[in-house]
Write an enzyme that holds these catalytic residues in place. Structure first.
Site, short mmCIF file in Angstrom:
data_model
loop_
_atom_site.label_atom_id
_atom_site.label_comp_id
_atom_site.label_asym_id
_atom_site.label_seq_id
_atom_site.Cartn_x
_atom_site.Cartn_y
_atom_site.Cartn_z
N HIS A 124 10.79 83.48 68.97
CA HIS A 124 12.19 83.28 69.33
C HIS A 124 12.81 84.45 68.76
O HIS A 124 12.55 85.13 67.92
CB HIS A 124 12.86 82.04 68.39
CG HIS A 124 12.06 80.74 69.07
ND1 HIS A 124 12.43 80.13 70.32
CD2 HIS A 124 11.21 79.82 68.52
CE1 HIS A 124 11.87 78.84 70.46
NE2 HIS A 124 10.97 78.50 69.44
N CYS A 153 8.09 80.02 73.52
CA CYS A 153 7.19 78.87 72.68
C CYS A 153 6.91 77.71 73.62
O CYS A 153 5.93 77.91 74.19
CB CYS A 153 8.52 78.57 71.81
SG CYS A 153 8.08 77.55 70.46
#
Length: 533
Positions: A448, A341
């Site tokens: 994630h 991310c």
């Protein structure tokens, strides 16, 4: 109200301060009652955390209530955490209401009219869960005795009164001063609030319980409230909510690096979703350490750049600390590097925020390790994703074509140079797209939970050992799902042994012969469940 409804049992866990163990104890009670066949839900009105999760419907919520939902055997939903605050700077946070980001708000502005505005969302979510479940385990935040915040309270005693829920007050006895913190808290709350506190739990106790008994007797005599449990200090792998837990990350038993892989994670000032690495920490042949200073970086087997709540500020931190230059050098020396991310965004040539979506900075040069650029947009991308692995080089070669699952929480859009090959082909809400990028031994993804994919994680660790010229000493471990279930059951057993559950049941209004079927659920639809703002 439906005539077949009897009542919903409630229990609220409040603390004398932050980090006393409220979240984990709430998870324990969720698992205990789930094991007994009840339909259980967690609830926390307002959560301040950098660890968040995306629900199946695309809503964002605090990770702690996700863990509690898993302990309760139910699907996480945003009603369990209607208000989420994600710190984005020294004095401000991004505010998420019922799963949707409302932008950044200063602390001064939030603790006033803005916070009062959120109360209807709290009550709607709370009563919706009370209607739909047989037992609701409610968690408070910080301390109910913080007099400077009480006028706008939406998470502690105001919730207890709204739900008419008995409260267990938890104190961390490992810190010292636990007796004073209990007495002081009871002195500072209002009389009607004090009346809601029906029991006291001392948590994180080390030592001989007989030596503590005089203190327990004193507390009961001084306050008139029973001590319903003394929970020993324990190390059970339950995902942590706060970055405070990272201060204990090095407490894993020391093992020679000849027997463990050295995985270094950069601890950004605004690190988020560090629970991404719990799956690696669970592996016996892995040592995960968090690095904030150049002198501690060394030359690990794997370097990870984690997620960030303020990517540009954390990227500037890398440049100013010297870590950025060293990371570039390690990458040139073929040390494997994985960005997740925000960490993925930093690995590109630049990160741009022309609309100041995340910070006052407009553009910061990236590390230049991956051939891409990132630009922020106001709309946050929050989805659960599932797809297949496209990459076929290095460790990906052992799992090409395998299924991969995870979730995405980001406001940036990364554009890679032409001719590059992505890592994954993902699908979310019927839309198919690619994600991730590889350049040499550097890999980046928005996904994630990537290391929770057991086959991918195993392939990575085997590859890292092969790079050392060794065969992985541990060929296989339990799946992450199995480890999680085992941890929940172990936690429930520990709390059963440490807490007077019959007394807790009586506090909740559950008789000795009460069965799950005796708590009839209210089945009328909750009109506010999917409210969009």
């Amino acid at each position: 109200m439906s005539s077949n409804r009897k009542f919903t049992a409630k229990l609220m866990i409040q603390g004398t301060s932050s980090s006393v163990g409220k979240s984990v104890l709430a998870a324990a009670f969720c698992r205990i009652f789930y094991q007994e066949g009840y339909k259980v839900s967690p609830f926390k009105a307002q959560n301040m955390a950098l660890n968040s999760f995306v629900t199946a419907s695309g809503g964002e919520m605090g990770r702690a209530q996700v863990v509690q939902a898993q302990a309760a055997g139910v699907e996480p939903e945003v009603r369990m955490n209607p208000i989420l605050l994600k710190p984005s700077g020294p004095t401000g946070s991004q505010v998420v209401i019922m799963g949707k980001s409302q932008g950044n708000v200063t602390a001064l502005r939030y603790h006033g009219e803005y916070q009062r505005m959120t109360w209807p969302f709290v009550t709607e979510a709370l009563h919706g869960l009370l209607n739909d479940h047989e037992i609701v385990i409610i968690e408070g935040a910080g301390s109910p005795a913080e007099v400077n915040l009480k006028s706008n309270d939406i998470v502690n005693m105001r919730v207890a009164l709204e739900a008419n829920s008995p409260v267990l007050l938890v104190a961390d006895i490992d810190r010292g001063g636990a007796l004073a913190s209990v007495v002081g808290t009871l002195e500072l709350v209002e009389p009607e609030e004090r009346a809601m506190i029906k029991g006291i739990i001392f948590n994180k106790f080390r030592g001989e319980i007989k030596l503590l008994q005089p203190a327990l007797d004193f507390i009961e005599e001084r306050t008139g409230i029973p001590v319903v449990g003394v929970v020993p200090y324990f190390k059970i792998r339950i995902p942590d909510e706060d970055s405070v837990a990272l201060n204990e990350a090095d407490e894993k038993p020391s093992v020679s690096l000849a027997e463990q892989l050295d995985i270094a994670v950069i601890r950004f000032p605004y690190i988020s979703n560090f629970t991404d690495f719990d799956a690696l920490q669970d592996e016996p042949d892995v040592a995960v350490r968090y690095v904030t200073e150049l002198s501690n970086l060394g030359k690990p087997d794997l370097l990870i750049l984690p997620g960030s709540k303020n990517t540009l500020a954390d990227l500037r931190f890398l440049h100013e600390s010297g870590l950025g230059t060293q990371i570039q050098m390690l990458s040139e020396e073929k040390v494997p590097l994985i960005g997740v991310c925000g960490g993925y965004q930093m690995m590109g040539r630049s990160v741009k925020d022309p609309l100041h979506t995340e910070s006052e900075l407009e553009e910061v040069l990236g590390l230049g390790i991956l051939p891409m650029v990132t630009e922020f947009y106001p709309q946050k991308h929050t989805v659960q994703s599932k797809g297949t692995i496209l990459a076929d080089r290095d460790f990906f070669g052992a799992c090409t074509g395998d299924t991969v699952v995870g979730y995405e929480i980001h406001m940036g859009r990364s554009t890679m140079d032409e001719g590059q090959t992505p890592l994954f082909n993902l699908t979310s809400n019927g839309v198919t797209y690619t994600d991730g990028l590889q350049a040499g031994n550097a890999y980046g993804t928005y996904l994630h939970g990537i290391f929770d994919n057991d086959r991918l994680r195993t392939a990575l660790l085997m590859w890292l050992w092969e790079r050392r010229g060794q065969r992985r000493p541990v060929e296989a471990t339990l799946s992450q799902a199995a480890l999680r279930e085992s941890a929940f059951n172990e936690l429930a057993d520990l709390v059963r042994q440490s807490v007077d559950l019959e007394r807790v049941r009586a506090i909740m209004g559950l008789g000795a012969d009460t069965k799950p079927s005796d708590l009839a659920s209210f089945n009328e639809p909750n009109e506010g469940k999917d409210r969009v703002i």
